[in-house]
Write a protein that holds these residues in place. Structure first.
Motif, PDB file in Angstrom:
ATOM      1  N   ARG A  71       0.845  -1.198   0.000  1.00  0.00           N
ATOM      2  CA  ARG A  71       0.000   0.000   0.000  1.00  0.00           C
ATOM      3  C   ARG A  71       0.875   1.241   0.000  1.00  0.00           C
ATOM      4  N   ASP A  72       0.432   2.221  -0.738  1.00  0.00           N
ATOM      5  CA  ASP A  72       1.106   3.513  -0.769  1.00  0.00           C
ATOM      6  C   ASP A  72       0.048   4.564  -0.462  1.00  0.00           C
ATOM      7  N   LYS A  78      -3.554  18.389   5.246  1.00  0.00           N
ATOM      8  CA  LYS A  78      -4.079  18.233   6.611  1.00  0.00           C
ATOM      9  C   LYS A  78      -3.670  16.898   7.239  1.00  0.00           C
ATOM     10  N   GLY A  79      -3.087  16.021   6.425  1.00  0.00           N
ATOM     11  CA  GLY A  79      -2.684  14.713   6.921  1.00  0.00           C
ATOM     12  C   GLY A  79      -3.739  13.636   6.709  1.00  0.00           C
ATOM     13  N   ASP A  80      -4.816  13.971   5.972  1.00  0.00           N
ATOM     14  CA  ASP A  80      -5.857  12.987   5.663  1.00  0.00           C
ATOM     15  C   ASP A  80      -5.460  12.185   4.430  1.00  0.00           C
ATOM     16  N   VAL A  81      -5.932  10.946   4.364  1.00  0.00           N
ATOM     17  CA  VAL A  81      -5.638  10.105   3.202  1.00  0.00           C
ATOM     18  C   VAL A  81      -6.363  10.678   1.986  1.00  0.00           C
ATOM     19  N   LYS A  82      -5.592  10.974   0.952  1.00  0.00           N
ATOM     20  CA  LYS A  82      -6.126  11.539  -0.287  1.00  0.00           C
ATOM     21  C   LYS A  82      -6.194  10.482  -1.381  1.00  0.00           C
ATOM     22  N   ALA A  83      -5.235   9.563  -1.386  1.00  0.00           N
ATOM     23  CA  ALA A  83      -5.183   8.500  -2.385  1.00  0.00           C
ATOM     24  C   ALA A  83      -4.529   7.268  -1.766  1.00  0.00           C
ATOM     25  N   LEU A  84      -4.905   6.117  -2.318  1.00  0.00           N
ATOM     26  CA  LEU A  84      -4.372   4.852  -1.833  1.00  0.00           C
ATOM     27  C   LEU A  84      -4.045   3.992  -3.050  1.00  0.00           C
ATOM     28  N   TYR A  85      -2.768   3.636  -3.177  1.00  0.00           N
ATOM     29  CA  TYR A  85      -2.314   2.865  -4.327  1.00  0.00           C
ATOM     30  C   TYR A  85      -1.869   1.482  -3.865  1.00  0.00           C
TER      31      TYR A  85
END
Length: 93
Positions: A71-72, A78-85
């Motif tokens: 996972r990337d 803000k430190g929130d997850v924007k994308a998950l690869y």
């Protein structure tokens, strides 16, 4: 009319889910719930560089043998997850 009775082994309520569900199935369900939550938050998800739904990602995990996917996480300011690869990790021999 003939009635047949089967003896059922009693299972404690806490054990019912575990008794009926293999551990890897529970793992995939947990993964789907996690990814579905990210999708509802608007997180972009990709599998091997292509947009993918939670279902597509879980299916890929189910058929892929070890070592699996890395996972990337991409975070916004803000430190929130924007994308998950998810990228397949190739095992060196």
């Amino acid at each position: 009319m003939i009635h047949f009775m089967r003896r059922l082994r009693k299972v404690a309520p806490a054990q019912k889910k575990e008794a009926a569900m293999p551990e890897d199935t529970k793992e995939y369900q947990d993964l789907f719930r996690e990814l579905d939550s990210y999708e509802k938050q608007g997180v972009c998800m990709e599998l091997e560089g292509k947009p993918a739904s939670p279902t597509q990602i879980v299916r890929a995990h189910m058929i892929r043998e070890e070592p699996g996917y890395m996972r990337d996480y991409v975070l916004n300011e803000k430190g929130d997850v924007k994308a998950l690869y998810f990228d397949h990790v190739k095992k060196d021999r």
